[in-house]
Write an enzyme that holds these catalytic residues in place. Sequence first.
Site, PDB file in Angstrom:
ATOM      1  N   GLN A 153       3.335   9.838   1.637  1.00  0.00           N
ATOM      2  CA  GLN A 153       4.479   9.171   1.274  1.00  0.00           C
ATOM      3  C   GLN A 153       4.896   9.659   0.038  1.00  0.00           C
ATOM      4  O   GLN A 153       6.211   8.963  -0.439  1.00  0.00           O
ATOM      5  CB  GLN A 153       4.390   7.562   1.267  1.00  0.00           C
ATOM      6  CG  GLN A 153       3.875   6.956   2.673  1.00  0.00           C
ATOM      7  CD  GLN A 153       4.108   5.541   2.494  1.00  0.00           C
ATOM      8  OE1 GLN A 153       2.908   5.182   2.430  1.00  0.00           O
ATOM      9  NE2 GLN A 153       5.114   5.109   2.655  1.00  0.00           N
ATOM     10  N   HIS A 167      -0.848   6.250   8.290  1.00  0.00           N
ATOM     11  CA  HIS A 167      -0.061   7.324   7.584  1.00  0.00           C
ATOM     12  C   HIS A 167      -0.859   8.636   7.531  1.00  0.00           C
ATOM     13  O   HIS A 167      -0.175   9.641   7.709  1.00  0.00           O
ATOM     14  CB  HIS A 167       0.318   6.959   6.151  1.00  0.00           C
ATOM     15  CG  HIS A 167       1.587   5.917   6.149  1.00  0.00           C
ATOM     16  ND1 HIS A 167       2.816   6.464   6.617  1.00  0.00           N
ATOM     17  CD2 HIS A 167       1.850   4.647   5.570  1.00  0.00           C
ATOM     18  CE1 HIS A 167       3.566   5.503   6.281  1.00  0.00           C
ATOM     19  NE2 HIS A 167       3.185   4.553   5.754  1.00  0.00           N
ATOM     20  N   GLY A 216       0.790  -1.234  -0.008  1.00  0.00           N
ATOM     21  CA  GLY A 216       0.028   0.088   0.015  1.00  0.00           C
ATOM     22  C   GLY A 216       0.733   1.174   0.042  1.00  0.00           C
ATOM     23  O   GLY A 216       2.139   1.062   0.153  1.00  0.00           O
ATOM     24  N   GLU A 243      -1.842   1.705   6.485  1.00  0.00           N
ATOM     25  CA  GLU A 243      -2.021   2.880   5.461  1.00  0.00           C
ATOM     26  C   GLU A 243      -2.751   3.900   6.242  1.00  0.00           C
ATOM     27  O   GLU A 243      -2.443   5.136   6.127  1.00  0.00           O
ATOM     28  CB  GLU A 243      -2.653   2.406   4.219  1.00  0.00           C
ATOM     29  CG  GLU A 243      -1.850   1.512   3.364  1.00  0.00           C
ATOM     30  CD  GLU A 243      -0.266   1.878   3.367  1.00  0.00           C
ATOM     31  OE1 GLU A 243      -0.185   3.019   2.978  1.00  0.00           O
ATOM     32  OE2 GLU A 243       0.383   1.031   3.292  1.00  0.00           O
ATOM     33  N   CYS A 260       7.786  -0.627   5.679  1.00  0.00           N
ATOM     34  CA  CYS A 260       7.275   0.636   5.101  1.00  0.00           C
ATOM     35  C   CYS A 260       8.187   1.144   4.084  1.00  0.00           C
ATOM     36  O   CYS A 260       9.298   1.275   4.232  1.00  0.00           O
ATOM     37  CB  CYS A 260       7.103   1.679   6.187  1.00  0.00           C
ATOM     38  SG  CYS A 260       6.285   3.107   5.708  1.00  0.00           S
ATOM     39  N   LEU A 261       7.726   1.629   3.031  1.00  0.00           N
ATOM     40  CA  LEU A 261       8.431   2.220   1.638  1.00  0.00           C
ATOM     41  C   LEU A 261       9.036   3.381   2.201  1.00  0.00           C
ATOM     42  O   LEU A 261      10.231   3.747   1.823  1.00  0.00           O
ATOM     43  CB  LEU A 261       7.447   2.583   0.431  1.00  0.00           C
ATOM     44  CG  LEU A 261       6.881   1.374  -0.074  1.00  0.00           C
ATOM     45  CD1 LEU A 261       5.886   1.891  -1.094  1.00  0.00           C
ATOM     46  CD2 LEU A 261       7.784   0.352  -0.741  1.00  0.00           C
TER      47      LEU A 261
HETATM   48 NI    NI Z   1       4.109   2.823   5.359  1.00  0.00          NI
END
Ligand code: NI
Length: 189
Positions: free
Chosen positions: A53, A147, A48, A144, A101-102
Site C-alpha cells: 500500500q 494485501h 492497518g 492486511e 481500505c486506504l
Molecule cells: Ni486494505
Amino acid sequence: MVLEITKIGNPVLREVCAEVSPERLASAELQGFIDDLIETKRHANGAGIAAPQVGKPWRIFVVEVKDNPRYPYKPETDLTVCVNPTVTFLTDERYLNFEGCLSIPDLRGKVARCPHVRIEALDRHGVPFSREVRGITAGTFQHEDDHLNGILFPDRADSRSFSTWAEFALRYEADIVESVKEIVSEWGE
Ligand code: NI
C-alpha cells in the site's frame, strides 16, 4: 516520513509479495521503512497498512487501533508489526463485517472473516512470535494479510453490499455497531 498510499489499479496491490530475509529486515533501510509505514498508517487513520500500500511488494504489515475516527466502533489493539506472517484459521465459523481500505477510497463492503486465528510472524527485530487473535481484530489481520497476496477486500465481498462511506454512515453504521458489539462479546476482541 508519511508515504504516498497506492490506490486500486496500481499493479503493486496485485503482487504476491516477497519474504523479507532477517538480514534485510535488520538493515537501516528496512527499519526506516517500518517507521514510515507506521507513521503513514497513523496519518491516514488506518486500522492497518501493508507494504504494497506504499508501493513495496514485501511481506510486512502493521495493525494498530486506538481512538480511530475511521472505525470508532472497532476494539482497540496495540501496535503490531508482522513480517513474513502466516495466518491459520482456528475455527470454521465466520462473521460478516463491513470493511474499508486506504487503497480503495470511499468504498465499503461486507466481508466474511474467521473470528479466531493464529498469527505467526517475525516482529520488526526479527524475533518470531505467535499470537491468537479473535473477533473484529482477527478480521483486521486477515485483511492486511490478504494485501501480501495481492487480494483486496472487494475480491471477497458481496458486491451488492458495496457502499460509499457517507451511505454507510447514513444507513448501516448503527446496525454494524450493534453487530460488532455482539462479535466482541462472543469472541472477545
Ligand atoms: Ni486494505
